[in-house]
Write a protein that holds these residues in place. Structure first.
Motif, PDB file in Angstrom:
ATOM      1  N   HIS A   1       0.797  -1.201   0.117  1.00 41.74           N
ATOM      2  CA  HIS A   1      -0.050   0.004  -0.136  1.00 41.74           C
ATOM      3  C   HIS A   1       1.469   1.267   0.282  1.00 41.74           C
ATOM      4  O   HIS A   1       0.457   2.120  -0.667  1.00 41.74           O
ATOM      5  CB  HIS A   1      -0.561  -0.638   1.499  1.00 41.74           C
ATOM      6  N   ALA A   2       1.936   1.279   0.809  1.00 39.46           N
ATOM      7  CA  ALA A   2       3.072   2.238   0.615  1.00 39.46           C
ATOM      8  C   ALA A   2       3.770   2.280  -0.508  1.00 39.46           C
ATOM      9  O   ALA A   2       3.850   3.512  -1.022  1.00 39.46           O
ATOM     10  CB  ALA A   2       4.048   2.086   1.667  1.00 39.46           C
ATOM     11  N   THR A   3       3.259   1.691  -1.445  1.00 39.76           N
ATOM     12  CA  THR A   3       4.639   1.709  -2.844  1.00 39.76           C
ATOM     13  C   THR A   3       3.083   1.840  -3.732  1.00 39.76           C
ATOM     14  O   THR A   3       3.345   3.104  -4.713  1.00 39.76           O
ATOM     15  CB  THR A   3       4.539   0.330  -3.476  1.00 39.76           C
TER      16      THR A   3
ATOM     17  N   THR B   1       0.559   9.039   6.978  1.00 40.87           N
ATOM     18  CA  THR B   1       0.429   8.447   5.724  1.00 40.87           C
ATOM     19  C   THR B   1       0.951   6.856   5.909  1.00 40.87           C
ATOM     20  O   THR B   1       1.626   6.570   6.707  1.00 40.87           O
ATOM     21  CB  THR B   1       0.894   9.328   3.892  1.00 40.87           C
ATOM     22  N   TYR B   2       1.107   6.102   4.131  1.00 44.39           N
ATOM     23  CA  TYR B   2       1.568   4.624   4.747  1.00 44.39           C
ATOM     24  C   TYR B   2       2.580   4.973   4.140  1.00 44.39           C
ATOM     25  O   TYR B   2       3.619   4.090   4.603  1.00 44.39           O
ATOM     26  CB  TYR B   2       1.101   4.631   3.484  1.00 44.39           C
ATOM     27  N   ARG B   3       3.005   6.098   3.669  1.00 45.56           N
ATOM     28  CA  ARG B   3       4.842   6.482   3.147  1.00 45.56           C
ATOM     29  C   ARG B   3       5.314   6.483   4.599  1.00 45.56           C
ATOM     30  O   ARG B   3       6.539   6.151   5.077  1.00 45.56           O
ATOM     31  CB  ARG B   3       4.934   7.175   2.468  1.00 45.56           C
ATOM     32  N   GLU B   4       4.430   7.414   4.714  1.00 45.44           N
ATOM     33  CA  GLU B   4       5.430   8.102   6.123  1.00 45.44           C
ATOM     34  C   GLU B   4       5.492   6.871   7.386  1.00 45.44           C
ATOM     35  O   GLU B   4       6.146   6.572   8.693  1.00 45.44           O
ATOM     36  CB  GLU B   4       4.444   9.264   7.340  1.00 45.44           C
ATOM     37  N   LEU B   5       4.355   6.014   7.770  1.00 43.22           N
ATOM     38  CA  LEU B   5       4.064   4.864   8.775  1.00 43.22           C
ATOM     39  C   LEU B   5       5.551   3.317   8.400  1.00 43.22           C
ATOM     40  O   LEU B   5       6.274   3.529   9.301  1.00 43.22           O
ATOM     41  CB  LEU B   5       3.100   3.880   8.805  1.00 43.22           C
ATOM     42  N   VAL B   6       5.272   3.407   6.950  1.00 44.94           N
ATOM     43  CA  VAL B   6       6.413   2.669   6.885  1.00 44.94           C
ATOM     44  C   VAL B   6       7.954   3.006   6.686  1.00 44.94           C
ATOM     45  O   VAL B   6       8.947   2.378   8.010  1.00 44.94           O
ATOM     46  CB  VAL B   6       6.545   2.267   5.690  1.00 44.94           C
ATOM     47  N   THR B   7       8.378   5.030   6.440  1.00 46.47           N
ATOM     48  CA  THR B   7       9.260   5.015   6.954  1.00 46.47           C
ATOM     49  C   THR B   7       9.828   5.095   8.804  1.00 46.47           C
ATOM     50  O   THR B   7      10.565   4.422   9.284  1.00 46.47           O
ATOM     51  CB  THR B   7       9.525   6.707   6.374  1.00 46.47           C
ATOM     52  N   SER B   8       8.552   5.846   9.263  1.00 44.98           N
ATOM     53  CA  SER B   8       8.445   5.757  10.459  1.00 44.98           C
ATOM     54  C   SER B   8       9.323   4.270  11.074  1.00 44.98           C
ATOM     55  O   SER B   8       9.861   4.133  12.119  1.00 44.98           O
ATOM     56  CB  SER B   8       7.334   6.002  11.558  1.00 44.98           C
TER      57      SER B   8
ATOM     58  N   ALA C   1      -4.179  -3.955   6.368  1.00 51.50           N
ATOM     59  CA  ALA C   1      -3.800  -4.946   5.107  1.00 51.50           C
ATOM     60  C   ALA C   1      -5.079  -4.851   4.279  1.00 51.50           C
ATOM     61  O   ALA C   1      -4.374  -4.942   2.883  1.00 51.50           O
ATOM     62  CB  ALA C   1      -3.935  -6.213   5.562  1.00 51.50           C
ATOM     63  N   ASN C   2      -5.263  -3.942   4.325  1.00 51.81           N
ATOM     64  CA  ASN C   2      -6.931  -3.717   2.838  1.00 51.81           C
ATOM     65  C   ASN C   2      -6.127  -1.636   2.983  1.00 51.81           C
ATOM     66  O   ASN C   2      -7.588  -1.551   2.108  1.00 51.81           O
ATOM     67  CB  ASN C   2      -8.138  -3.696   3.550  1.00 51.81           C
ATOM     68  N   GLY C   3      -5.650  -1.220   3.131  1.00 50.53           N
ATOM     69  CA  GLY C   3      -5.519   0.148   2.578  1.00 50.53           C
ATOM     70  C   GLY C   3      -6.405   0.813   3.439  1.00 50.53           C
ATOM     71  O   GLY C   3      -6.109   2.330   2.536  1.00 50.53           O
ATOM     72  N   ALA C   4      -6.351   0.860   4.367  1.00 51.42           N
ATOM     73  CA  ALA C   4      -7.824   1.565   5.218  1.00 51.42           C
ATOM     74  C   ALA C   4      -6.919   2.244   6.007  1.00 51.42           C
ATOM     75  O   ALA C   4      -5.982   2.356   6.538  1.00 51.42           O
ATOM     76  CB  ALA C   4      -8.947   0.803   5.766  1.00 51.42           C
ATOM     77  N   ALA C   5      -7.794   3.122   7.367  1.00 47.93           N
ATOM     78  CA  ALA C   5      -6.697   3.910   8.354  1.00 47.93           C
ATOM     79  C   ALA C   5      -7.195   3.630   9.817  1.00 47.93           C
ATOM     80  O   ALA C   5      -8.221   2.240  10.167  1.00 47.93           O
ATOM     81  CB  ALA C   5      -7.140   5.270   8.026  1.00 47.93           C
ATOM     82  N   VAL C   6      -6.577   3.418  10.732  1.00 52.66           N
ATOM     83  CA  VAL C   6      -6.269   3.101  12.043  1.00 52.66           C
ATOM     84  C   VAL C   6      -7.041   4.510  12.776  1.00 52.66           C
ATOM     85  O   VAL C   6      -5.938   5.552  12.179  1.00 52.66           O
ATOM     86  CB  VAL C   6      -5.428   2.343  12.603  1.00 52.66           C
TER      87      VAL C   6
ATOM     88  N   LEU D   1      -3.961   7.865   4.200  1.00 50.25           N
ATOM     89  CA  LEU D   1      -4.400   8.037   5.756  1.00 50.25           C
ATOM     90  C   LEU D   1      -3.932   6.451   5.950  1.00 50.25           C
ATOM     91  O   LEU D   1      -4.924   5.865   5.482  1.00 50.25           O
ATOM     92  CB  LEU D   1      -5.121   8.765   6.468  1.00 50.25           C
ATOM     93  N   ALA D   2      -3.677   6.280   6.657  1.00 56.64           N
ATOM     94  CA  ALA D   2      -3.012   4.803   7.608  1.00 56.64           C
ATOM     95  C   ALA D   2      -2.802   5.017   8.847  1.00 56.64           C
ATOM     96  O   ALA D   2      -3.486   3.591   9.402  1.00 56.64           O
ATOM     97  CB  ALA D   2      -0.629   4.608   7.140  1.00 56.64           C
ATOM     98  N   VAL D   3      -2.067   6.462   9.674  1.00 57.64           N
ATOM     99  CA  VAL D   3      -2.999   5.894  11.416  1.00 57.64           C
ATOM    100  C   VAL D   3      -3.235   7.456  11.274  1.00 57.64           C
ATOM    101  O   VAL D   3      -2.468   8.465  11.426  1.00 57.64           O
ATOM    102  CB  VAL D   3      -1.286   5.283  11.977  1.00 57.64           C
TER     103      VAL D   3
END
Length: 612
Positions: A24-26, A42-49, A216-221, A32-34
């Motif tokens: 999803h980050a790709t 965002t998903y990119r920021e979540l993965v980076t963190s 897992a489904n591209g939604a937000a927590v 929005l992830a969290v």
């Protein structure tokens, strides 16, 4: 390839949650992830963190396959920390700072690191080399590292459940099980446009659904802690965070339904689980919100949160709604005491199988062999101990237990664990713990005690004794003394007789409780003592919740069978009836009727406009 096609392809293989999230980050890096309403990733920021925190974990010596204890409150950082442990190749052990020190020591004994908020770690007697306090920003962490390769059958997390031997059981859940539960759920609607409420304690396996299913489904927590303060606050937080999907324990759902909570006006989907769902409350909610997707989920920790589920409709509410059919690659068989399959409609014990079974109980091979077996035709199965029957279409109905295990407010409880701790008190000769139901919506964990000769145990002392050894949900709500335990014709403890005994409404133990004479039906109603007007107002609110009159200023809320979920409703009623706002923590600390009344009076004096 589109994002949905990529996810479908990965979920059909042995993709881990890390694989799904990085996908999803790709494909949707700016989605929005969290969020907790103040911090947004965002998903990119979540993965980076997560990758940067994982680098810090590796720098502290974390090796592949090692355990990390997590002591983090609900927040964006809690989600990042869980993902970071996987990213670094470890598995996490969720911890609750409210647990007694002895329990936390057991849970972290084998952990390579203990990670959490600095203030929560400060009081822990852990060597400095084993502690990593989370930084306020990622800038203090090293540069991101590549994600570790995670084999499907390696441990993802370790959850502790109540144990019948007096020791908690460490359930080892593999990566395959988490990803299979979370990716493309067939039993509930979660799309990339959804926001899933994260409010359950991390030590409760419902939180795994709340975090990993959306990611897992591209939604937000969307993380919330409002449920710890008030029921109305939880509803307001759902609206503030824009949550569309939520999971509630059955007990919490019943309380929200009984109070006609506006929370159901906001949510599109509600998943409930943990105890038997009340048809009355389900019908009430669905009749007023027919658009709501209400899912009754069932499953032990050993089968990764949910093993079966049923979409509840008003037509299901003529009796207890079913627990449904197997979901997400789970299997279910109903067997008799000889291990043979029973016919549809007949009752038997439910055994679960499939890709989402736990690896077993870590370090407990004998216990693992007792509960997990290789069935000659159904494969590896977990023995649930639950009695069910199957309808002709395979839908399962729940009927009870084959053993003494109980469920209270979503927590699985082995009475033997509490009884073992009580028998260790010098004033207790014997103990038995059962669940009583003074009202259909109120399950009380009740301790029956045979005092040691010449002693009368004190409730406060007994609570403190247990609180030093067990989590709060294992401390009984009600207490009664007996001269001896009732026995069946076979000489075994008669738990059914205890479950239907009248409750002691005094909220304290005394020698009069040893009098076995039945109460007189002609006894006069208890006379109201000298309650102040404010005490009387508080007593009326308590009486509605506890279902009996309160006449003593020294009446003890917990001793009368109160609990934190009931207290949430009382705090709301006090606000509605008297116009005062009390915190849940202050209410529980005050404990007695006079103590709570004093808080109310103080609040009224500080808000003079309320009493004009």
């Amino acid at each position: 390839m589109t994002e949905s096609e990529t996810t479908a392809t990965m979920s059909s293989t042995t993709a881990s949650m890390v694989d799904l999230i990085t996908s999803h980050a790709t494909t949707a890096p700016n989605a929005l992830a969290v969020s907790d309403g103040e911090t947004y990733l965002t998903y990119r920021e979540l993965v980076t963190s997560a990758a940067r925190l994982a680098a810090a974990l590796r720098e502290r010596g974390l090796e592949h396959g090692q355990a990390v204890g997590l002591l983090v409150p609900h927040s964006v950082r809690a989600v990042v920390a869980q993902l970071a442990v996987w990213w670094a190749g470890g598995y996490y052990v969720p911890l609750d700072p409210a647990y007694p020190a002895a329990r936390l020591h057991t849970m972290t004994a084998a952990a390579a690191l203990l990670v959490g908020d600095a203030n929560l770690l400060a009081d822990r007697a852990i060597p400095a080399e084993r502690v990593l306090a989370l930084a306020e920003t990622d800038d203090t962490y090293p540069e991101p590292i590549p994600a570790a390769l995670l084999a499907p059958d390696t441990i993802a997390y370790l959850l502790y459940t109540s144990g019948s031997t007096g020791e908690p059981k460490p359930v080892a859940v593999p990566h395959r099980a988490v990803a299979t539960l979370s990716a493309q759920p067939e039993y509930v609607t979660v799309t990339a446009r959804d926001r899933v409420l994260y409010h359950s304690p991390m030590t409760f396996d419902a939180s795994m659904f709340e975090v990993w299913t959306p990611l897992a489904n591209g939604a937000a927590v969307v993380a919330s802690t409002a449920d710890r303060h008030s029921l109305d606050g939880l509803a307001a937080d759902v609206q503030r965070l824009g949550a569309t999907v939520a999971m509630f324990t059955t007990s919490l759902f019943h309380h929200l339904a009984a109070r006609r909570s506006p929370i159901f006006d906001v949510l599109r989907t509600v998943v409930v689980g943990g105890e038997q769902l009340s048809a009355q409350h389900a019908r009430t909610v669905l009749r007023h919100r027919p658009w709501l997707e209400l899912v009754n989920g069932y499953g032990p920790t050993e089968a990764t949160t949910f093993a079966t589920a049923h979409r509840v409709r008003e037509t299901d509410c003529a009796g207890p709604p079913p627990i449904g059919r197997p979901i997400q690659a789970a299997t279910a068989v109903v067997l008799d005491e000889h291990g043979a399959a029973v016919a549809p409609g007949e009752q038997g014990e439910l055994w679960l199988g499939g890709a989402r079974l736990a690896l077993g109980y870590l370090g407990r091979p004998e216990l693992t062999a007792e509960r997990f077996i290789d069935h000659p035709s159904a494969g590896r199965l977990y023995r649930t101990g639950d009695v069910v029957s199957a309808r002709p279409d395979g839908t399962l109905d729940f009927h009870g237990r084959v053993d003494d295990q109980v469920k209270v407010r979503g927590y699985r409880i082995e009475p033997a664990e509490i009884e073992h701790a009580l028998r260790g008190h010098p004033r207790v000769a014997d103990a038995a713990v059962v669940v009583q139901h003074p009202t259909p919506d109120n399950a009380l964990l009740t301790a029956f005690l045979v005092p040691a000769e010449g002693h009368c145990p004190d409730v406060t002392e007994l609570r403190e004794h247990l609180a030093g050894r067990l989590p709060a949900h294992l401390v009984p709500n009600a207490w009664q003394l007996l001269p001896e335990m009732p026995l069946t014709a076979h000489g075994k403890l008669d738990r059914r007789a205890l479950a239907v005994r009248p409750l002691d409404t005094h909220g304290k133990l005394d020698q009069q409780a040893l009098d076995e004479r039945p109460p007189s039906t002609d006894a006069p109603a208890p006379e109201a003592r000298d309650l102040t007007p404010i005490q009387q107002a508080v007593a009326e609110v308590w009486a509605r919740a506890l279902n009996h009159d309160i006449t003593d200023p020294a009446a003890d809320f917990l001793g009368l069978g109160g609990h934190s979920l009931m207290a949430l409703g009382i705090v709301e009623d006090l606000h509605e009836d008297l116009g005062v706002k009390l915190s849940l923590a202050d209410f529980l600390a005050a404990q007695t009727l006079s103590g709570v009344a004093a808080l109310v009076e103080q609040a009224l004096r500080s808000e003079p406009e309320l009493v004009r």
